[in-house]
Design a protein around this motif. Structure first.
Motif, PDB file in Angstrom:
ATOM      1  N   ALA A 183      -0.392 106.323  44.060  1.00  0.00           N
ATOM      2  CA  ALA A 183      -0.694 106.765  42.901  1.00  0.00           C
ATOM      3  C   ALA A 183      -0.815 105.737  41.848  1.00  0.00           C
ATOM      4  O   ALA A 183      -1.756 105.894  40.774  1.00  0.00           O
ATOM      5  CB  ALA A 183       0.404 107.492  42.495  1.00  0.00           C
ATOM      6  N   GLN A 184      -0.220 104.708  41.990  1.00  0.00           N
ATOM      7  CA  GLN A 184      -0.461 103.385  41.164  1.00  0.00           C
ATOM      8  C   GLN A 184      -1.645 102.885  41.057  1.00  0.00           C
ATOM      9  O   GLN A 184      -2.432 102.438  40.148  1.00  0.00           O
ATOM     10  CB  GLN A 184       0.724 102.320  41.315  1.00  0.00           C
ATOM     11  N   GLN A 189      -7.343 102.017  39.178  1.00  0.00           N
ATOM     12  CA  GLN A 189      -8.732 102.108  39.477  1.00  0.00           C
ATOM     13  C   GLN A 189      -9.291 102.965  38.103  1.00  0.00           C
ATOM     14  O   GLN A 189     -10.233 102.554  37.707  1.00  0.00           O
ATOM     15  CB  GLN A 189      -9.064 103.062  40.721  1.00  0.00           C
ATOM     16  N   GLN A 190      -8.588 104.136  37.619  1.00  0.00           N
ATOM     17  CA  GLN A 190      -9.173 104.734  36.579  1.00  0.00           C
ATOM     18  C   GLN A 190      -9.119 103.764  35.480  1.00  0.00           C
ATOM     19  O   GLN A 190     -10.153 103.910  34.478  1.00  0.00           O
ATOM     20  CB  GLN A 190      -8.290 105.868  36.266  1.00  0.00           C
ATOM     21  N   ALA A 226      -7.386  94.431  34.978  1.00  0.00           N
ATOM     22  CA  ALA A 226      -7.478  95.685  35.572  1.00  0.00           C
ATOM     23  C   ALA A 226      -7.838  95.434  37.042  1.00  0.00           C
ATOM     24  O   ALA A 226      -7.223  96.127  38.153  1.00  0.00           O
ATOM     25  CB  ALA A 226      -8.389  96.687  35.078  1.00  0.00           C
ATOM     26  N   ARG A 227      -8.798  94.594  37.458  1.00  0.00           N
ATOM     27  CA  ARG A 227      -9.195  94.300  38.882  1.00  0.00           C
ATOM     28  C   ARG A 227      -8.285  93.720  39.615  1.00  0.00           C
ATOM     29  O   ARG A 227      -7.968  94.025  40.870  1.00  0.00           O
ATOM     30  CB  ARG A 227     -10.514  93.621  38.768  1.00  0.00           C
ATOM     31  N   ASN A 228      -7.217  92.836  38.859  1.00  0.00           N
ATOM     32  CA  ASN A 228      -6.253  92.246  39.415  1.00  0.00           C
ATOM     33  C   ASN A 228      -5.221  93.225  39.842  1.00  0.00           C
ATOM     34  O   ASN A 228      -4.522  93.220  41.053  1.00  0.00           O
ATOM     35  CB  ASN A 228      -5.803  91.197  38.579  1.00  0.00           C
ATOM     36  N   ALA A 231      -6.360  95.095  42.865  1.00  0.00           N
ATOM     37  CA  ALA A 231      -6.216  94.475  44.214  1.00  0.00           C
ATOM     38  C   ALA A 231      -4.521  94.321  44.561  1.00  0.00           C
ATOM     39  O   ALA A 231      -4.203  94.517  45.897  1.00  0.00           O
ATOM     40  CB  ALA A 231      -6.815  93.059  43.949  1.00  0.00           C
ATOM     41  N   ASN A 232      -3.739  94.226  43.556  1.00  0.00           N
ATOM     42  CA  ASN A 232      -2.276  94.162  43.881  1.00  0.00           C
ATOM     43  C   ASN A 232      -1.729  95.267  44.363  1.00  0.00           C
ATOM     44  O   ASN A 232      -1.169  95.504  45.213  1.00  0.00           O
ATOM     45  CB  ASN A 232      -1.747  93.658  42.658  1.00  0.00           C
ATOM     46  N   PHE A 233      -2.323  96.507  43.948  1.00  0.00           N
ATOM     47  CA  PHE A 233      -1.745  97.770  44.442  1.00  0.00           C
ATOM     48  C   PHE A 233      -2.366  98.177  45.613  1.00  0.00           C
ATOM     49  O   PHE A 233      -1.717  98.839  46.674  1.00  0.00           O
ATOM     50  CB  PHE A 233      -2.107  99.049  43.414  1.00  0.00           C
TER      51      PHE A 233
END
Length: 487
Positions: A183-184, A189-190, A226-228, A231-233
Motif C-alpha cells: 500500500a505504501q 508511485q501515485q 518520490a522516486r527514492n 525504490a525504498n518501498f
C-alpha cells in the motif's frame, strides 16, 4: 534349621522389595507461596469470555491469512524444533520412570581355574538371570527424580505451545506488513506520477518564460524524492516477503499474498479479555514457569534423600556346573539375594551443599514464575492501552488526510491561476503525502494491536473454538491431590 533361615531370608527380601515398590513418601517439602502482586482487573475489559478462547480459524476473518498460518504450523523450523524437544523430554521421562523398576538381565560365564584343593584344573559353567543393583527407594530419591523429569517434559510441551502462539502472531503481523508495504508502494508511485506532472507543467512554464527556473528545480527535487521512496518501498515489499517465507518455512503462493492494505482482519467488534484468572490458564508460558517451579521442588526432594543411606538389592538365579552337560540338570540350580548399603560418612558437606543449591534453584524458579505472571498482565494492559485510544487516533488522522488533500487541491488551483508560488504547492503536497503515509501506518498499527491482544491473552493455541485444551497436573499438584485423597 537351614530351611528356616532360608525362609526367613526370603521373607525379609520380599518384604523389602514390596516396601520399595510401594512408592515412598516424597521429601520435597512444602511448595513455596507465590506472590505475584497482580492487579485485580485489566485496564479495560469488554464483557464476555476471553477472545483467547477462539480458535485462530474463527478469530481471523481473512481466508488467505488462515491458509498462510496453516502452512507455517506445518513447515516452520522453530515449531518443528520445539516438537522434537518434546520427543526428547518424553524419552528422558521414560528413562526416569524405568529407574523405578528393577533391571533384569541374563548372564553366562565359563571360568577355568586351578586351586590347591583340587587335583587338577577344572571349568565352571554358569548361566543366570538376575537383578543388578536395584535401588530400594525408601527415601523417595528415584521418585523425586521421576517427578522432576515429568515436570521438565510438561514444561517442554508448554514451551512448544508458546512457540505456536508466538508464531501465529508473527506470521499474521508479517502478512499485514507485506500488505501495507504494498500500500505504501502504491501511494509512493501515485505521488511520483503527481510530482512528474508538476515537473512537466513547471518546465513548460519556464520554457515559455512565465516562471523562473527555480520552480522547475523545486519540482525536480520532489520527483527524485518520490522516486527514492518508490525504490525504498519496493525493497520493503521484498524484505517483508522474505520474512514471511522464513516464518512459514516455504515460498508462499502469490494468491495468498495481499497486494493492498487490509481493511479488516477479524470479525470481532468487542475484544473481551475475560477475567484475570483466565490469563493464568490460557498463557502456556506461565504454565511452563509453573512446571519448572514444580521440577525445582522435586529436585529438593532428591537432594534431601541423599542424606540417607542408598540401599540396593542384587539377586540372581540360574544354573552352575563343572560339566557343561550337567548345566541344566537337577541339582545345578543356584541363587543369591542380598542388599548393599552406601552411606558416605565424611563428604565435607557436599550433600548439604547440593540441598542448598536445589533450594536456591527453587527460589529462582519462583521468581521466574512470578515475573512471567507480571509480564503477562503488563503485555495485556499495554495492548489494551493502545486499544483504548486507537479509534480516536484513526478518526483524527482521517480528518487530517481530508484537510491536507483539500489544502493541496486549493494550493494547486491557486498556483495554476498565478495567485500563489509553486513553493506553496510543494508544502501542501508534502503534508498530504505524509498524512496519507501516517494513516496507513496507523491502520496497520490498529490491526497489529488486535493480533497482539489476541496473542497476549493466550489466543492461537486452538485451531477451532470447540477444540479442548488441557494442561496436565504438575508433580506438586499430583502430590497435594493424593494427600487430599488420603485425608
Amino acid at each position: 534349621m537351614p530351611a528356616l533361615w532360608t525362609l526367613t531370608g526370603r521373607s525379609i527380601a520380599v518384604s523389602a522389595l514390596a516396601l520399595a515398590l510401594a512408592a515412598c513418601q516424597s521429601m520435597r517439602g512444602p511448595e513455596p507461596v507465590v506472590q505475584a502482586n497482580i492487579p485485580t482487573g485489566y485496564l479495560a475489559n469488554a464483557n464476555g469470555p476471553s477472545i483467547a478462547e477462539q480458535g485462530y480459524k474463527e478469530f481471523f476473518s481473512d481466508a488467505r491469512l488462515v491458509q498462510v498460518i496453516d502452512l507455517a504450523l506445518n513447515n516452520n523450523r522453530d515449531l518443528r524444533t520445539a516438537a522434537l524437544n518434546i520427543q526428547k523430554a518424553q524419552q528422558q521421562l521414560r528413562i526416569a520412570e524405568n529407574n523405578q523398576l528393577p533391571t533384569i538381565g541374563a548372564s553366562g560365564s565359563i571360568l577355568r581355574q586351578d586351586t590347591t584343593s583340587a587335583p587338577k584344573p577344572f571349568t565352571t559353567y554358569d548361566v543366570s538371570l538376575g537383578v543388578t543393583a536395584y535401588e530400594l527407594d525408601f527415601w523417595g530419591r528415584v521418585r523425586s527424580l521421576k517427578d522432576s523429569a515429568l515436570d521438565d517434559y510438561l514444561a517442554t510441551a508448554s514451551a512448544r505451545d508458546s512457540t505456536q502462539i508466538s508464531l501465529i502472531g508473527q506470521v499474521s503481523q508479517a502478512w499485514l506488513n507485506y500488505a501495507f508495504a504494498n500500500a505504501q508502494l502504491k501511494l509512493a508511485q501515485q505521488t511520483l506520477v503527481a510530482q512528474e506532472n508538476s515537473y512537466k507543467l513547471n518546465k513548460k512554464r519556464f520554457d515559455v518564460g512565465i516562471d523562473s527556473e527555480l520552480p522547475v528545480r523545486q519540482a525536480q527535487i520532489s520527483v527524485e524524492t518520490a522516486r527514492n521512496d518508490v525504490a525504498n518501498f519496493k525493497t520493503q515489499v521484498e524484505q517483508a516477503k522474505n520474512l514471511l517465507n522464513l516464518l512459514v518455512g516455504q515460498s508462499i503462493p502469490e494468491n495468498l499474498l495481499p497486494q493492498q492494505a487490509v481493511i479488516q482482519i477479524t470479525n470481532n467488534q468487542a475484544f473481551s479479555t475475560g477475567i484475570p484468572s483466565d490469563l493464568l490458564y490460557n498463557r502456556p508460558d506461565i504454565r511452563t514457569a509453573e512446571y519448572q517451579l514444580s521440577a525445582a521442588g522435586a529436585n529438593i526432594g532428591a537432594a534431601r534423600a541423599r542424606l540417607f543411606p542408598t540401599i540396593s538389592l542384587t539377586g540372581r538365579a540360574g544354573s552352575a556346573s563343572t560339566d557343561l552337560s550337567d548345566l541344566f540338570k537337577s541339582g545345578s540350580f543356584v541363587w543369591s539375594l542380598g542388599p548393599s548399603l552406601d552411606l558416605p560418612i565424611f563428604d565435607w558437606g557436599t550433600r548439604k551443599a547440593n540441598i542448598k543449591i536445589s533450594e536456591t534453584d527453587q527460589e529462582i524458579a519462583l521468581s521466574n514464575y512470578e515475573k512471567s505472571i507480571q509480564s503477562a498482565f503488563r503485555e495485556v494492559n499495554d495492548a489494551l492501552a493502545t486499544r483504548m485510544h486507537i479509534g480516536e487516533r484513526l478518526t483524527a488522522q482521517k480528518r487530517l488526510v481530508q484537510a491536507t488533500n483539500t489544502s493541496y487541491k486549493l494550493s494547486d488551483a491557486r498556483f495554476k491561476s498565478g495567485i500563489d508560488s509553486f513553493l506553496t504547492v510543494l508544502d501542501a503536497q508534502r503534508s498530504s503525502y505524509t498524512a496519507e503515509q501516517n494513516l496507513l501506518l496507523l491502520q496497520q498499527a490498529d490491526l497489529n494491536n488486535q493480533i497482539e491482544l489476541y496473542k497476549t491473552l493466550g489466543g492461537g493455541l486452538k485451531t477451532n473454538s470447540s477444540d479442548p485444551v488441557q494442561y496436565p497436573a504438575s508433580s506438586s499438584q499430583q502430590k497435594y491431590h493424593k494427600e487430599d485423597v488420603v485425608k
